[in-house]
Design an enzyme around this catalytic site. Structure first.
Site: not given
Ligand code: R5P
Length: 311
Positions: A97, A131, A170, A193, A219, A225
């Protein structure tokens, strides 16, 4: 297939490594990973790798730094022992990320990780649902970036309610959501988002029609989460049926993720075994193995074949 190659398991996901070895019909290579009393890592290869093709299975999942450093030391040991080619099998790529600078004076850690792997002697990388696709570009060595979407779709088909729509949490996940929708024969809804801080996000818009429809939220990863939990709330507020299925390639489940996902509208959560799960005994959780997919990629690499027909 001869024994001119060897597959080592790091400590991040020995069960996945064993499943890949079983698919390939081989035994895992013998190695020892220990810690000195001061916490330093001691990795030893307990069999020769000279002039052999080596694969090291090590997702850089939490604790990310420990698992990454262990992978680097495995690669260094293989390089110094004259392995022919060292392939890092990194089904979950930690720090992915951090693929760009969001603000001044920030690092691009995914790029640093790529340079570290190359410096340690890694010649080739196999990874899964990165990612961001551009991470491949941080490497100067071949990267085979696989996707678990076809594998997850096969598992999902039996469990999905009729009229389901695929939801991208997103805009970054729209290509992946489109691939799910294409394979499942349905349409895509996109959530907008907004990131309030490094850990806080909010859904500002639901783009597409979800009224009275069950939703499949997809995702690349579930970390805390939070993204999924906020998506569920936004979809229900937009009139979605309280029948939500989640599919993510990587299930990290840190920071109270299970509590956040314990929502009565969430029927099933599908993840792959790219990351070892502390506690898989969660009634809603379905873990789908990517061992056959990764073994298929290794088989083709060993035969100098294209990975184009993997799916
Ligand atoms: C963000 O851009 C990623 O694709 C995931 O949506 C995110 O990293 C998920 O993290 P969490 O479960 O902490 O919201």
């Amino acid at each position: 297939m001869g024994q001119e190659f060897i597959l080592f398991a790091g400590t991040a996901n020995p069960a996945l490594a064993a499943a890949i070895a079983a698919e390939l019909g081989i035994q895992l290579g013998a190695s020892t990973v220990e810690r000195f009393p001061d916490g330093e890592l001691a990795v030893r290869l307990d069999e020769p790798v000279r002039r052999r093709e080596v694969f090291v299975v090590q997702p850089t999942a939490p604790p990310v730094d420990d698992h990454l450093f262990e992978l680097l030391t495995f690669a260094d040991a293989c390089r110094r022992s004259a392995a022919t080619r060292i392939t890092a099998v990194v089904p979950y790529f930690g720090y992915a990320r951090s693929d760009k600078r969001h603000a001044r004076r920030e690092p691009i850690t995914a790029s640093l990780v790529a340079r570290l792997m190359e410096a340690a002697g890694v010649d080739h990388v196999i990874t899964l649902d990165l990612h961001a696709a551009q991470i491949e570009g941080f490497f100067h060595i071949p990267v085979d970036s696989l996707t678990a979407v076809p594998t997850l779709c096969r598992a999902l088909r039996e469990r999905l309610p009729a009229e389901v729509v695929v939801v991208s949490p997103d805009t970054g996940r729209v290509p992946m959501a489109t691939e799910y929708a294409h394979r499942l024969g349905t349409s895509v809804v996109v959530l907008h988002k907004r990131r309030a801080s490094g850990t806080e996000t909010e859904v500002t818009h639901v783009v597409g029609e979800v009224r009275d429809r069950p939703c499949l939220i997809i995702d690349d990863m579930i970390s805390t989460g939070g993204t999924i939990a906020r998506a569920v709330v936004a979809l229900l507020a937009a009139g979605a049926r309280p029948e939500v299925v989640i599919a993510a390639s990587h299930g990290l489940f840190v920071g109270g993720a299970r509590t956040k996902l314990n929502h009565e509208a969430i029927r099933d959560v599908f993840v792959t075994d790219s990351v070892a799960l502390d506690d898989p005994s969660w009634p809603h959780l379905h873990v789908v193995s990517v061992a056959p997919l990764i073994a298929g990629a290794i088989r083709r690499l060993l035969g100098d074949q294209s990975l184009g027909d993997l799916y």
